[in-house]
Design a protein around this motif. Structure first.
Motif, PDB file in Angstrom:
ATOM      1  N   UNK A 154      10.953   1.725   3.516  1.00  0.00           N
ATOM      2  CA  UNK A 154      10.736   1.584   4.627  1.00  0.00           C
ATOM      3  C   UNK A 154       9.395   1.457   5.223  1.00  0.00           C
ATOM      4  N   UNK A 155       8.975   0.567   5.870  1.00  0.00           N
ATOM      5  CA  UNK A 155       7.589   0.436   6.479  1.00  0.00           C
ATOM      6  C   UNK A 155       7.187   1.924   7.264  1.00  0.00           C
ATOM      7  N   UNK A 156       6.070   2.348   7.171  1.00  0.00           N
ATOM      8  CA  UNK A 156       5.628   3.437   7.976  1.00  0.00           C
ATOM      9  C   UNK A 156       4.558   3.324   8.797  1.00  0.00           C
ATOM     10  N   UNK A 188       0.804  12.045  -3.701  1.00  0.00           N
ATOM     11  CA  UNK A 188       0.408  10.911  -4.340  1.00  0.00           C
ATOM     12  C   UNK A 188       1.200   9.666  -4.366  1.00  0.00           C
ATOM     13  N   UNK A 189       2.528   9.542  -4.400  1.00  0.00           N
ATOM     14  CA  UNK A 189       3.297   8.706  -4.188  1.00  0.00           C
ATOM     15  C   UNK A 189       3.462   8.093  -2.799  1.00  0.00           C
ATOM     16  N   UNK A 190       3.046   9.001  -1.947  1.00  0.00           N
ATOM     17  CA  UNK A 190       3.196   8.302  -0.489  1.00  0.00           C
ATOM     18  C   UNK A 190       1.979   7.644  -0.215  1.00  0.00           C
ATOM     19  N   UNK A 209       1.479   3.885   0.849  1.00  0.00           N
ATOM     20  CA  UNK A 209       0.579   3.455   2.152  1.00  0.00           C
ATOM     21  C   UNK A 209      -0.430   2.632   1.880  1.00  0.00           C
ATOM     22  N   UNK A 210      -1.023   2.904   0.667  1.00  0.00           N
ATOM     23  CA  UNK A 210      -2.571   2.111   0.370  1.00  0.00           C
ATOM     24  C   UNK A 210      -1.707   0.550  -0.226  1.00  0.00           C
ATOM     25  N   UNK A 267      -2.616  -6.953  -1.403  1.00  0.00           N
ATOM     26  CA  UNK A 267      -3.281  -8.422  -1.758  1.00  0.00           C
ATOM     27  C   UNK A 267      -4.650  -8.656  -1.358  1.00  0.00           C
ATOM     28  N   UNK A 268      -5.135  -8.003  -0.303  1.00  0.00           N
ATOM     29  CA  UNK A 268      -6.525  -8.382   0.196  1.00  0.00           C
ATOM     30  C   UNK A 268      -7.502  -7.872  -1.115  1.00  0.00           C
ATOM     31  N   UNK A 269      -7.218  -6.821  -1.644  1.00  0.00           N
ATOM     32  CA  UNK A 269      -8.094  -6.447  -2.722  1.00  0.00           C
ATOM     33  C   UNK A 269      -7.488  -6.805  -4.186  1.00  0.00           C
TER      34      UNK A 269
END
Length: 123
Positions: A3-5, A73-75, A79-80, A86-88
């Protein structure tokens, strides 16, 4: 945990990771100098994080204590991934340059940047 955070939820979650376990009053105490959040706002963020699977809760007396359910690390990766979506993707060297300031005397960083540029060129 798909889910989106939101940014506010990320802020609350980062406090829980820092404290390892927290109740709502711990979080309110932690944010008092930076945010003007009411009890009910923090309660809403915690409820959303719980329902999205980012935290677990255990009842202690009349309060819940919250703990992260996944590794930091997973979170952070999730988030990143969402943030940079797709920007980078086409040019990760731009992101690496931003995250790691230029260091002319650091061969490791130069190799990382070079590898990113080569990978972009080979696609």
């Amino acid at each position: 945990m798909n889910n989106y955070i939101t940014l506010k939820e990320i802020f609350v979650l980062s406090i829980i990771y820092e404290l390892e376990e927290a109740d709502i009053y711990d979080i309110l105490q932690h944010v008092k100098d930076e945010k003007e959040w009411e009890y009910t706002s923090v309660e809403t963020f915690l409820t959303r994080l719980y329902s999205k699977g980012y935290i677990e809760r255990s009842k202690f007396g009349r309060r819940y204590r919250y703990r992260p359910t996944h590794s930091l690390h997973l979170v952070v990766k999730q988030v990143l991934d969402r943030l940079f979506r797709g920007i980078f993707k086409e040019n990760p060297a731009t992101l690496v340059s931003y995250l790691i300031p230029p260091c002319h005397s650091c061969p490791v960083i130069s190799r990382i940047k070079s590898r990113c540029q080569k990978e972009k060129g080979s696609e």
